[in-house]
Scaffold this active site. Sequence first.
Site, PDB file in Angstrom:
ATOM      1  N   HIS A   3      25.777  13.924   6.496  1.00 45.73           N
ATOM      2  CA  HIS A   3      25.201  15.019   6.167  1.00 45.73           C
ATOM      3  C   HIS A   3      25.139  15.503   4.127  1.00 45.73           C
ATOM      4  CE1 HIS A   3      22.894  14.877  10.397  1.00 45.73           C
ATOM      5  NE2 HIS A   3      24.113  15.685  10.893  1.00 45.73           N
TER       6      HIS A   3
ATOM      7  N   ASN B 242      32.120  11.296  17.003  1.00 49.01           N
ATOM      8  CA  ASN B 242      31.484  11.640  16.099  1.00 49.01           C
ATOM      9  C   ASN B 242      31.014  13.254  15.541  1.00 49.01           C
ATOM     10  OD1 ASN B 242      28.524  10.797  14.887  1.00 49.01           O
ATOM     11  ND2 ASN B 242      27.706  12.516  16.244  1.00 49.01           N
TER      12      ASN B 242
ATOM     13  N   GLU C  84      24.383   9.779  10.824  1.00 47.63           N
ATOM     14  CA  GLU C  84      23.303  11.212  10.466  1.00 47.63           C
ATOM     15  C   GLU C  84      22.694  11.426   9.163  1.00 47.63           C
ATOM     16  OE1 GLU C  84      24.067  14.400  13.217  1.00 47.63           O
ATOM     17  OE2 GLU C  84      24.719  13.111  14.519  1.00 47.63           O
TER      18      GLU C  84
ATOM     19  N   ASP D 161      21.790  11.892   5.537  1.00 48.02           N
ATOM     20  CA  ASP D 161      20.284  12.444   4.765  1.00 48.02           C
ATOM     21  C   ASP D 161      21.408  13.201   3.979  1.00 48.02           C
ATOM     22  OD1 ASP D 161      21.217  14.686   5.985  1.00 48.02           O
ATOM     23  OD2 ASP D 161      19.827  15.098   7.739  1.00 48.02           O
TER      24      ASP D 161
ATOM     25  N   GLU E 299      31.471  16.842  17.315  1.00 47.63           N
ATOM     26  CA  GLU E 299      32.004  17.596  16.694  1.00 47.63           C
ATOM     27  C   GLU E 299      32.807  18.685  17.390  1.00 47.63           C
ATOM     28  OE1 GLU E 299      28.056  19.589  15.499  1.00 47.63           O
ATOM     29  OE2 GLU E 299      27.237  18.049  14.561  1.00 47.63           O
TER      30      GLU E 299
HETATM   31  O1  G3I Z   1      11.762  22.108  21.472  1.00 47.02           O
HETATM   32  C1  G3I Z   1      11.514  23.680  20.646  1.00 47.02           C
HETATM   33  C2  G3I Z   1      10.663  23.843  20.685  1.00 47.02           C
HETATM   34  O2  G3I Z   1      10.054  24.152  22.000  1.00 47.02           O
HETATM   35  C3  G3I Z   1       9.886  25.279  20.072  1.00 47.02           C
HETATM   36  O3  G3I Z   1       8.907  25.496  20.075  1.00 47.02           O
HETATM   37  C4  G3I Z   1      10.826  24.897  18.012  1.00 47.02           C
HETATM   38  C5  G3I Z   1      10.871  26.674  18.387  1.00 47.02           C
HETATM   39  O4  G3I Z   1      11.908  26.134  17.397  1.00 47.02           O
HETATM   40  O5  G3I Z   1      12.296  24.996  19.189  1.00 47.02           O
HETATM   41  C6  G3I Z   1      12.182  23.236  19.315  1.00 47.02           C
HETATM   42  O6  G3I Z   1      13.431  22.894  19.907  1.00 47.02           O
HETATM   43  C7  G3I Z   1      14.126  22.519  18.056  1.00 47.02           C
HETATM   44  C8  G3I Z   1      14.345  21.510  18.821  1.00 47.02           C
HETATM   45  O7  G3I Z   1      15.374  21.036  17.357  1.00 47.02           O
HETATM   46  C9  G3I Z   1      13.623  20.539  18.073  1.00 47.02           C
HETATM   47  O8  G3I Z   1      13.023  20.249  17.264  1.00 47.02           O
HETATM   48  C10 G3I Z   1      15.831  23.573  18.366  1.00 47.02           C
HETATM   49  O9  G3I Z   1      14.806  24.691  17.805  1.00 47.02           O
HETATM   50  C11 G3I Z   1      16.137  23.290  17.149  1.00 47.02           C
HETATM   51  O10 G3I Z   1      17.238  24.431  16.839  1.00 47.02           O
HETATM   52  C12 G3I Z   1      16.484  21.707  17.547  1.00 47.02           C
HETATM   53  O11 G3I Z   1      17.831  21.593  16.516  1.00 47.02           O
HETATM   54  C13 G3I Z   1      18.265  20.275  16.104  1.00 47.02           C
HETATM   55  C14 G3I Z   1      20.250  19.778  15.940  1.00 47.02           C
HETATM   56  O12 G3I Z   1      20.548  19.360  15.985  1.00 47.02           O
HETATM   57  C15 G3I Z   1      19.939  21.789  17.101  1.00 47.02           C
HETATM   58  O13 G3I Z   1      22.032  21.682  16.612  1.00 47.02           O
HETATM   59  C16 G3I Z   1      17.989  19.568  15.185  1.00 47.02           C
HETATM   60  O14 G3I Z   1      16.231  18.495  15.763  1.00 47.02           O
HETATM   61  C17 G3I Z   1      18.191  18.113  15.601  1.00 47.02           C
HETATM   62  O15 G3I Z   1      18.073  16.805  14.525  1.00 47.02           O
HETATM   63  C18 G3I Z   1      19.847  18.597  15.458  1.00 47.02           C
HETATM   64  O16 G3I Z   1      21.049  17.439  15.180  1.00 47.02           O
HETATM   65  C19 G3I Z   1      22.499  17.109  14.521  1.00 47.02           C
HETATM   66  C20 G3I Z   1      22.728  16.273  15.283  1.00 47.02           C
HETATM   67  O17 G3I Z   1      22.240  16.378  16.937  1.00 47.02           O
HETATM   68  C21 G3I Z   1      24.323  16.832  15.564  1.00 47.02           C
HETATM   69  N1  G3I Z   1      24.738  16.744  14.462  1.00 47.02           N
HETATM   70  C22 G3I Z   1      23.691  17.825  13.115  1.00 47.02           C
HETATM   71  C23 G3I Z   1      22.547  18.132  13.440  1.00 47.02           C
HETATM   72  C24 G3I Z   1      21.564  18.299  12.413  1.00 47.02           C
HETATM   73  O18 G3I Z   1      21.972  19.414  12.907  1.00 47.02           O
END
Ligand code: G3I
Length: 449
Positions: A234, A198, A262, A264, A157
Amino acid sequence: MRSLRTGLSLTGLVTAAALLLTAPAAHAADTPLRDLASAKGKVIGTAVTGSKLTGTYGDIAGAQFSSLTPGNAMKWGTVEPTQGSFNWTEADQIVAFAKAHNQQVRGHTLVWHNQNPSWLTNGTWTSAQLGTLLQNHITTEVTRYKGDIAAWDVVNEPFNEDGTYRSTLWYNGLGSGYIANALTWAHAADPAAKLYINDYNVEGVNAKSTALYDLVRSLKAAGVPIDGVGLQAHLILGQVPATLQQNIQRFADLGVDVAITELDVRMQLPATDASLAQQKADFKSVTAACAAVTRCVNVTVWGFTDSDSWVPGTFPGYGAATPYDENYAPKPAYYGISEALGGTTTTPPPSTGACSATYSVVNQWNSGFTGQVTIACSGASLSSWKATWTYGAGQQITQAWNAGCTQSGAAVTCTNASYNGTVPDGGSVTFGFNASWSGSNPVPTVTLG
Ligand code: G3I
């Protein structure tokens, strides 16, 4: 007639064999997506969460996909939460699972502005220090997984929507040269890994994708190791860019690979038969656009089940963005991918009644399979249920759970367990079973009674 709630013997196989010879298959058994993709020279992937790779989630991830992308496990904030102290647990777990299932791994991601450790983002660094930190991070992580990673999303990004560089820790501290340096350092650590840039909203031809195109062209002209571009995809329901295939093709013509990294397709909740049908069309057209371009090598969905998607947490009121529902039943979108890859499966018809039953094979091996039936209600509810079907090719149920199942000849009757007879309006229940098969395993039509 025998009760199957606690399992049963395999008598009746003679009857099964006789049926096999005479009963024509109503539908072809679903061929796993990875087999369909492979026949077209493509790879089909999914983002995964390492801790979930057991049970049904693991079965589907292993059986249907030929590539895994760690959704979060390889990001800097995950692997080095404290400076100099590393946590590779989840990343190792995903790599091991992929090896055991003969899958590729897409490494994601080395240089990003999100999900960095706070010691990094809160620190005060000179440009030289920042460059050294980045080089060490890339070298450490890529070296650890050298030989295990088919492709790295090296830079994630980097652009704004108008095609200018995004203001980030990296761009602000190092200038745009951080991109070429990151690619060069990654290549030095694992010369065999394909190296990608990416981004999102670069699926169609637009200012952002053209900036990416210009960057890739200049990197190649300068001899920087760049092998591919990742189009995240996305997408919003009904909004697949009309220029997607043209855009993929122009990158291919530059001499780089393309991956849909990615995918969806989010929709407003609750999902309806119409929105799920549109979503099927969207998954199908994206997959078909990749299938049509030789250098488009991989289509990866960002989570294969709605229970493991980032969408509801980020876009309140939206969701249902993946090819499987929260109970691991394949949605029409699954069949959209399948059809684009040459599969001949038929989509279960949309429910016309208020409650409907959907049968699916969730895992299949040489002599047996695991199936499940999901009973879902919309505009009605049930206080008890009975699902019946007739096997067309001699399949024989051996064990059932979350239902009491009996089989008499080819006729199967499953009734609710004591604890799951109620299906509320807008809700669903799922029961599962193991069964034997031989020759073919056509999907029967389930009737609710
Ligand atoms: O692991 C913690 C957990 O301990 C806590 O209780 C919980 C409460 O909020 O958060 C958990 O972490 C989260 C993490 O995902 C794992 O589930 C974060 O808050 C959350 O912000 C994070 O989101 C990720 C996101 O990237 C962050 O920007 C998504 O899972 C992930 O699918 C997403 O993936 C991104 C790609 O890397 C890049 N492109 C966009 C895509 C979608 O945002």
